[in-house]
Design an enzyme around this catalytic site. Structure first.
Site, PDB file in Angstrom:
ATOM      1  CG  HIS A  31     -44.699  26.064  17.853  1.00 46.45           C
ATOM      2  ND1 HIS A  31     -45.467  24.963  18.154  1.00 46.45           N
ATOM      3  CD2 HIS A  31     -45.256  27.107  18.516  1.00 46.45           C
ATOM      4  CE1 HIS A  31     -46.467  25.332  18.952  1.00 46.45           C
ATOM      5  NE2 HIS A  31     -46.359  26.625  19.194  1.00 46.45           N
ATOM      6  CB  SER A 128     -43.229  23.451  30.889  1.00 45.39           C
ATOM      7  OG  SER A 128     -42.927  23.876  29.609  1.00 45.39           O
ATOM      8  CB  SER A 129     -48.088  23.212  34.612  1.00 46.94           C
ATOM      9  OG  SER A 129     -49.023  22.997  33.575  1.00 46.94           O
ATOM     10  CD  GLU A 162     -46.805  16.353  27.526  1.00 46.04           C
ATOM     11  OE1 GLU A 162     -46.147  16.428  28.577  1.00 46.04           O
ATOM     12  OE2 GLU A 162     -47.566  17.249  27.130  1.00 46.04           O
ATOM     13  CG  ASP A 174     -42.144  22.256  27.163  1.00 47.10           C
ATOM     14  OD1 ASP A 174     -41.435  23.083  26.561  1.00 47.10           O
ATOM     15  OD2 ASP A 174     -43.358  22.107  26.959  1.00 47.10           O
TER      16      ASP A 174
HETATM   17  C1  GLA Z   1     -44.954  23.096  23.999  1.00 49.78           C
HETATM   18  C2  GLA Z   1     -44.229  21.784  23.746  1.00 49.78           C
HETATM   19  C3  GLA Z   1     -42.759  22.009  23.410  1.00 49.78           C
HETATM   20  C4  GLA Z   1     -42.585  23.061  22.327  1.00 49.78           C
HETATM   21  C5  GLA Z   1     -43.432  24.301  22.615  1.00 49.78           C
HETATM   22  C6  GLA Z   1     -43.420  25.276  21.485  1.00 49.78           C
HETATM   23  O1  GLA Z   1     -44.469  23.709  25.151  1.00 49.78           O
HETATM   24  O2  GLA Z   1     -44.331  20.933  24.853  1.00 49.78           O
HETATM   25  O3  GLA Z   1     -42.147  20.787  23.062  1.00 49.78           O
HETATM   26  O4  GLA Z   1     -42.900  22.518  21.075  1.00 49.78           O
HETATM   27  O5  GLA Z   1     -44.775  23.977  22.898  1.00 49.78           O
HETATM   28  O6  GLA Z   1     -42.144  25.764  21.253  1.00 49.78           O
END
Ligand code: GLA
Length: 388
Positions: A31, A128-129, A162, A174
């Site tokens: 985050h 991160s699918s 996104e 991601d």
């Molecule tokens: C998700 C978001 C990222 C990042 C994380 C937390 O995966 O897509 O951009 O903010 O949460 O680190």
């Protein structure tokens, strides 16, 4: 059935391009990517794979093999978010449609196409699918269109898809990891300067992912709320530090002085972010010294902060971290990705990995009464395409 055969079954012709983009696991820096911080993700050995062929009309037909679903949408009606029959696009199709929309706005050639795709990145698990789907489609369209864009620019376009089309206000981490991954390495990525470099893992350590099996349906609105709280904190801190652009510009010492003037919720969120950014900096120094113990300690303290200050953990993730901590060979453990369920990432001594996996599964079953998927993960290369 392999992907090529699946394509032939669906479309009665041969695919022209195979595109592939991995998921990611984040070792540290959670985050912080939407606060201009530094992150330390790695692309993983699980990916989205697409087989595709261009067609002359502006129609995209996609078969999602894992879902047994198929949809067609028109490239000249992307903004309506409907399929070729005027029905709302299913959620899964919004990612590729969003990518097409952003690529077109960016002036790229996006051809009509037929495609089948499959993924072994677990959905909604913090790996991160969705970024993998976006990046896989972007590189596939790049190969079909014959245009050039480097991996980082592809990641930025996918992030815009996104943010603007799907409606999740995510940072760049991601899509970046999926596009730019380097085999056997994590990536130290500065989300402000956009500079990055591969970072070797501590010697003798392996990455183990543990999936709690918990999924939260409102995760994307909770995510957007967290981001808004950070922006609120920046606005309030400007009273004292008028030049700050983001929480990256606030040191832990400055936060100690001014944090108490913030309302309770943005104060907690910002405290996490400020200290997490500092943790990544400390972790980089630890990695340079090959100091796995410090790196692991930073992972544990990051988890505590995500649990108590950012409030994105859950009892199942907390249990996985505590069980991991008690097992021989565990260097560090924390939740990975946005949180709200999903996975933990564990750094473990290679020679203890097998016993660790069994110990974590057993402990989770006994304490939580659920089954966890726990597996070794190889840091992998980023997205690529091959011509058939
Ligand atoms: C998700 C978001 C990222 C990042 C994380 C937390 O995966 O897509 O951009 O903010 O949460 O680190």
């Amino acid at each position: 059935m392999d992907l090529r055969s699946a394509f032939i079954t669906q479309f009665e012709t041969e695919p022209v391009v195979i595109g592939r983009a991995p998921g990611r696991v984040n070792l540290l820096g959670e985050h912080v990517d939407y606060n201009d911080g530094m992150v330390l993700p790695a692309a993983i050995d699980r990916a989205v794979t697409i087989a595709a062929a261009p067609i002359a009309e502006g129609l995209v037909t996609l078969a999602a093999l894992d879902l047994g679903a198929r949809v067609s949408f028109r490239l000249d009606a992307l903004e309506a978010k409907v399929d070729a029959n005027g029905k709302p696009l299913p959620d899964w199709a919004r990612y590729p449609a969003g990518v097409a929309s952003i690529l077109l706005k960016d002036g790229q050639r996006v051809s009509g196409m037929n495609a089948v795709f499959t993924s072994d990145v677990p959905i909604g698990a913090g790996l991160s699918s969705s970024a993998a789907v976006e990046v896989a489609f972007a590189v596939t369209w790049r190969a079909l269109g014959g245009w050039q864009k480097d991996a980082l620019s592809i990641a930025q376009l996918c992030q815009r898809a996104e943010n603007q089309y799907v409606g999740v206000n995510c940072g760049l981490m991601d899509q970046f990891a999926s596009a730019c991954g380097v085999e056997g390495h994590a990536l130290l990525f500065d989300t402000r300067s956009l500079e990055y470099q591969p970072a070797p893992l501590p010697k003798g350590a392996v990455i183990i992912i543990a999936d709690s099996g918990v999924r939260r349906s409102l995760a994307s609105s909770a995510y957007n709320d967290r981001r808004a709280a950070c922006e609120q904190a920046v606005a309030a801190l400007r009273q004292f530090m008028p030049d700050i652009r983001s929480l990256r510009d606030v040191s832990a010492v400055e936060f100690a002085a001014f944090g108490e003037y913030l309302p309770a919720e943005p104060r907690k969120r910002a405290e996490h972010v400020v200290k997490e950014i500092a943790r990544v900096q400390q972790a980089v120094t630890a990695l340079r010294r090959n100091d796995a113990i410090t790196f692991g300690a930073l992972m544990f303290s990051a988890h505590k902060s995500l649990r108590d200050l950012y409030e994105v953990s859950c009892p199942e993730l907390d249990a996985l971290v505590e069980i991991a901590r008690s097992l021989p060979g565990c260097i560090g453990a924390r939740l990975t990705g946005a949180g709200f369920g999903g996975c933990t990432v564990n750094l473990v001594q290679a020679d203890k990995a097998e016993a660790f996996i069994e110990g974590l599964k057993d402990g989770y079953r006994q304490q939580v009464g659920r089954e966890a998927q726990v597996y070794l993960c190889k840091a992998s290369e980023g997205a690529k395409t091959e011509k058939e």
